[in-house]
Each structure stands twice: as C-alpha cells, then as structure tokens.
Design a protein around this motif. Structure first.
Motif, short mmCIF file in Angstrom:
data_model
loop_
_atom_site.label_atom_id
_atom_site.label_comp_id
_atom_site.label_asym_id
_atom_site.label_seq_id
_atom_site.Cartn_x
_atom_site.Cartn_y
_atom_site.Cartn_z
N SER A 200 0.82 -1.21 0.00
CA SER A 200 0.00 0.00 0.00
C SER A 200 0.86 1.27 0.00
O SER A 200 0.38 2.34 -0.39
CB SER A 200 -0.94 0.00 1.21
N ASP A 201 2.13 1.16 0.43
CA ASP A 201 3.02 2.32 0.44
C ASP A 201 3.17 2.93 -0.96
O ASP A 201 3.51 4.12 -1.08
CB ASP A 201 4.42 1.91 0.93
N PHE A 202 2.95 2.14 -2.01
CA PHE A 202 3.17 2.60 -3.37
C PHE A 202 1.90 3.15 -4.03
O PHE A 202 1.95 3.63 -5.16
CB PHE A 202 3.72 1.47 -4.25
N GLU A 203 0.77 3.09 -3.34
CA GLU A 203 -0.51 3.43 -3.97
C GLU A 203 -0.54 4.86 -4.51
O GLU A 203 -1.18 5.13 -5.53
CB GLU A 203 -1.66 3.22 -2.99
N ALA A 204 0.16 5.76 -3.85
CA ALA A 204 0.16 7.16 -4.29
C ALA A 204 0.78 7.34 -5.67
O ALA A 204 0.55 8.36 -6.33
CB ALA A 204 0.91 8.02 -3.28
N PHE A 205 1.53 6.33 -6.12
CA PHE A 205 2.23 6.44 -7.40
C PHE A 205 1.56 5.62 -8.50
O PHE A 205 2.03 5.63 -9.65
CB PHE A 205 3.69 6.00 -7.23
N PHE A 206 0.48 4.92 -8.18
CA PHE A 206 -0.22 4.12 -9.20
C PHE A 206 -0.73 5.05 -10.31
O PHE A 206 -1.20 6.16 -10.04
CB PHE A 206 -1.38 3.34 -8.59
N TYR A 207 -0.66 4.56 -11.53
CA TYR A 207 -1.02 5.36 -12.71
C TYR A 207 -2.46 5.06 -13.11
O TYR A 207 -2.81 3.91 -13.41
CB TYR A 207 -0.06 5.01 -13.86
N ASP A 208 -3.30 6.08 -13.09
CA ASP A 208 -4.74 5.88 -13.32
C ASP A 208 -5.09 5.63 -14.78
O ASP A 208 -6.09 4.99 -15.08
CB ASP A 208 -5.53 7.09 -12.82
N ASP A 209 -4.30 6.16 -15.70
CA ASP A 209 -4.59 6.03 -17.13
C ASP A 209 -4.30 4.60 -17.59
O ASP A 209 -3.17 4.12 -17.46
CB ASP A 209 -3.73 7.02 -17.92
N ASP A 210 -5.31 3.92 -18.12
CA ASP A 210 -5.15 2.52 -18.54
C ASP A 210 -4.94 2.38 -20.05
O ASP A 210 -5.18 1.32 -20.62
CB ASP A 210 -6.38 1.71 -18.13
#
Length: 271
Positions: A200-210
């Motif tokens: 979950s530490d990485f969630e802020a960096f997930f890319y929303d555009d698929d």
C-alpha cells in the motif's frame, strides 16, 4: 548507394508503424541520418571496416564494453553508471551521485514510469517518462501499459524489484524476433493483478490512465529459426531485409543483426 558510419542504435518514432532511422556518425560527430524503413524488401549488404572507436572518447579500441565503450569509459562514464541497469541503486534524489552529479540529476532525478510490456512474455520495466514509446520500440514490445509514475529513478526501481519475484524483467529476444508470445493475458488484466501485489506504500504512485500503446513493426515475415550475425566473426553479409524489430534487422534467410550491440563499429552499408 552506400553509407559509411560508426554504428549507433537506431532512432525510433511511432507513426502507423515503428519508424527507424540510422544515425550517420563520423567517429563522434553526427552528420545525418538515414530512414531504414524504406529498405524493407530490398537486398542490402554491410561490411565491417575493421575499426572500432569508443562512443565516449573516440579512440580506437579492439573490444567494446557496455554499449560501444572502451573499458576505461565503461568504468568511468555516467552512461554506464550501475543505476542504469539497476535503477534501485540510484541515490541522486538524496544529492548523492554514483558517478556524475550533473548527468544523474538530468537523467535519474526525473519522473519515471514503471510499465508492463508484451515482448515475448509480459515483463516489467522502468524508463524516464519522456522515453516512451521509444523505449518500448527498442525492446520490440507490441503492447505496453504504464502502472506507476514516480518522481525519481530509485523509487521506480524499488517498485520494479518488488515485482521481479512474480514476473520477468528481461525479454527472450529470440521469441521476440520470431513473434512468439508466451503470455496472452490482456495487459489491463495484468496491470490490475500486478497492482494488487504491491504494498500500500506505493498506492500514491499508481497510474490511473489505462491506455494501452500498441506497436506495429515493419516486418514482412518472421523467421522460424534465428541465426545471429556478429561482425567480429562475419565481417561481410548480404541479404534481403524482411523486417526491423527492436534494434534488430531481420533478413529473409533467418539471419538477424543487432545494431545496438555493434555500437562503435565502423561499417559500410550498401543498398
């Protein structure tokens, strides 16, 4: 017509197909470029002129290290800094340079993507944001999707490392050139699966555009068997060009030539 040049990797851009241009280089001086897609279907030949000049210093060498470097340059140049191969080693965002402060600030203390690409299998990779889609073309990917965007290289590398236990980070180059795909899972499904593996530490960096980028290559036929050409053992070769994929020239008889692997070699190309 003929062109004499010290080889560098082909420059790429994406139009309706991947487009390739070969830099024309006189030791270290770039003097122009040649559009390679126009040679598809034509017989071409290349001849090694028995001269190799380091891409960094320009001095004559007998053997290359890294991508066309002398051994000295390979040990010292920022172009061969360990964090290129292993992004997680970068510390420039902390103000610590592994080799060259200015170069690493410009190249590694910059926004990076973590992505999935379909080459032979679905692999994970890291690149600077402005290197796409060229990075994907260089590796022969037919599809790619971004899974994360980070403010600096080390963080992208840490995400990549956390995924290496679950999926490959290398391309099986023979299967890539034969257009054989081991994994047919959709990239979007794989992205959703991969994001579930990350802390979950990485969630802020997930890319929303698929968005999935698809890449078509200028190839008329793929070889069933691969025969790799090396200038050191085959200094002259002639064949009909059947395609270009990744950084490889593909010939009708199954021979393939890795342009990037021969950076610094002086050749004459005739067509």
């Amino acid at each position: 017509m003929s062109i004499t040049t010290y080889l560098r990797k082909m420059k790429t851009r994406l139009e309706s197909k991947a487009m390739y241009s070969l830099p024309i280089v006189d030791v270290l001086d770039y003097t122009g470029s040649f559009e390679m897609n126009g040679l598809l279907g034509h017989e071409i030949s290349f001849r090694f002129e028995n001269e190799i000049c380091c891409v960094e210093s320009g001095k004559k060498i007998k053997k290359t290290f890294g991508e066309g470097m002398s051994y000295e340059a390979f040990l010292q140049s920022p172009m061969a800094v360990p964090s290129i191969i292993r992004p997680e080693l970068s510390r420039i965002h902390e103000g610590i340079a592994l080799r060259d402060m200015e170069w690493e600030e410009a190249h590694h203390n910059q926004p990076h993507y973590v992505y999935l690409s379909r080459t032979s299998d679905i692999k994970v990779g890291v690149t600077r944001t402005h290197n796409v889609p060229a990075r994907w073309i260089d590796q022969g990917a037919v599809e790619a999707i971004i899974i994360a965007e980070t403010p600096y290289r080390q963080l992208a590398g840490i995400i990549e490392v956390s995924l290496k236990d679950f999926m490959p980070d290398k391309t099986h180059w023979q299967n890539m050139l034969r257009n054989i795909f081991i994994n047919t899972t959709s990239l979007l499904d794989k992205k959703n699966e991969v994001l579930g593996w990350l802390p979950s530490d990485f969630e802020a960096f997930f890319y929303d555009d698929d968005t999935i980028t698809t890449i078509d290559y200028p190839v008329t036929c793929y070889p069933e068997k691969i025969k790799s050409l090396k200038l050191d053992t085959t200094p002259e070769f002639r064949g009909r060009l059947a395609g270009i994929k990744g950084q490889y020239l593909i010939f009708e008889d199954g021979h393939v030539f890795n342009v990037r692997a021969h950076a610094a070699y002086k050749i004459t190309l005739e067509f």
